[in-house]
Write a protein that holds these residues in place. Structure first.
Motif, PDB file in Angstrom:
ATOM      1  N   UNK A 129       0.638  -1.220   0.002  1.00  0.00           N
ATOM      2  CA  UNK A 129       0.091  -0.083   0.126  1.00  0.00           C
ATOM      3  C   UNK A 129       1.256   0.830  -0.066  1.00  0.00           C
ATOM      4  N   UNK A 130       2.928   1.166   0.874  1.00  0.00           N
ATOM      5  CA  UNK A 130       2.972   2.566   0.972  1.00  0.00           C
ATOM      6  C   UNK A 130       3.502   2.271  -0.952  1.00  0.00           C
ATOM      7  N   UNK A 131       3.893   1.389  -0.848  1.00  0.00           N
ATOM      8  CA  UNK A 131       4.753   1.500  -2.378  1.00  0.00           C
ATOM      9  C   UNK A 131       3.646   2.383  -3.540  1.00  0.00           C
ATOM     10  N   UNK A 132       2.227   1.759  -3.496  1.00  0.00           N
ATOM     11  CA  UNK A 132       1.044   2.000  -4.144  1.00  0.00           C
ATOM     12  C   UNK A 132       0.993   4.021  -4.098  1.00  0.00           C
ATOM     13  N   UNK A 133       1.159   4.178  -2.500  1.00  0.00           N
ATOM     14  CA  UNK A 133       0.701   5.176  -2.040  1.00  0.00           C
ATOM     15  C   UNK A 133       1.790   6.419  -3.291  1.00  0.00           C
ATOM     16  N   UNK A 134       2.915   5.383  -2.776  1.00  0.00           N
ATOM     17  CA  UNK A 134       4.339   6.631  -3.650  1.00  0.00           C
ATOM     18  C   UNK A 134       3.849   6.744  -4.911  1.00  0.00           C
ATOM     19  N   UNK A 135       4.091   5.438  -6.053  1.00  0.00           N
ATOM     20  CA  UNK A 135       4.018   5.610  -6.973  1.00  0.00           C
ATOM     21  C   UNK A 135       3.186   7.029  -7.243  1.00  0.00           C
ATOM     22  N   UNK A 136       1.885   6.808  -7.074  1.00  0.00           N
ATOM     23  CA  UNK A 136       0.599   7.451  -7.579  1.00  0.00           C
ATOM     24  C   UNK A 136       1.578   8.963  -7.405  1.00  0.00           C
ATOM     25  N   UNK A 137       1.833   9.545  -6.287  1.00  0.00           N
ATOM     26  CA  UNK A 137       2.650  10.401  -5.438  1.00  0.00           C
ATOM     27  C   UNK A 137       3.133  11.014  -6.023  1.00  0.00           C
ATOM     28  N   UNK A 138       3.865  10.184  -7.306  1.00  0.00           N
ATOM     29  CA  UNK A 138       5.340  10.249  -7.952  1.00  0.00           C
ATOM     30  C   UNK A 138       4.047  10.824  -9.280  1.00  0.00           C
TER      31      UNK A 138
END
Length: 171
Positions: free
Chosen positions: A37-46
């Motif tokens: 979930x954190x990885x997905x959040x970071x990807x969306x933010x980037x």
């Protein structure tokens, strides 16, 4: 009787091992879910940052290549509202001279951004290359002439916005 006791102990140990295994599997599953979930959040933010940078650089290049002597004050204000630092100071300092020059030549430039690509970026800064065309009409070219610009824009993130801090003509 010893055999029954041993069988009971084996069943108790097997039950405990099964319970411990379930707890470990549950903890690992929760940890993996949180990490993903954190990885997905970071990807969306980037990706959102990337889109914001490209939108800001496209708008800045469009403002920079679209100027009309009939409302140059408004057009130059559009450039300045998305600018910061030395670029803003330099453009503001030249506005008076440019206003006279544009009015004397009855210059109109209609810009169009063709492509934009990020060279590098992080949370606070970015460098973008932009290719833009414009049709320029003025007293020397009343029918208009096409111009192509290759611009390197440096942007900084301030106050929740991406602002242009430098513009260079390249290529």
């Amino acid at each position: 009787m010893a055999a029954r006791w041993t069988d009971g102990m084996n069943r108790a140990l097997t039950g405990k091992a099964w319970s411990v295994g379930l707890v470990v599997a549950t903890v690992l599953t929760i940890a993996l879910t949180i990490w993903l979930s954190l990885e997905r959040y970071d990807q969306r933010e980037a990706e959102q940052r990337r889109q914001d940078i490209l939108a800001a650089s496209r708008q800045s290049a469009l403002n920079f290549t679209s100027l009309d002597y009939r409302h140059y004050d408004r057009d130059s204000a559009n450039v300045l509202k998305d600018a910061t630092g030395d670029f803003k100071k330099q453009f503001a300092a030249q506005t008076g001279q440019l206003t006279r020059l544009v009015a004397e030549n009855k210059s109109v430039s209609e810009g169009q951004v063709l492509e934009a690509g990020i060279v590098r970026s992080d949370e606070r800064s970015a460098r973008v290359l932009v290719v833009a065309d414009s049709k320029v009409t003025n007293t020397a070219a009343p029918e208009g002439e096409a111009r192509t610009y290759r611009l390197q824009l440096d942007l900084v993130h301030r106050g929740g916005r991406w602002l242009t801090s430098d513009v260079e003509f390249v290529g």
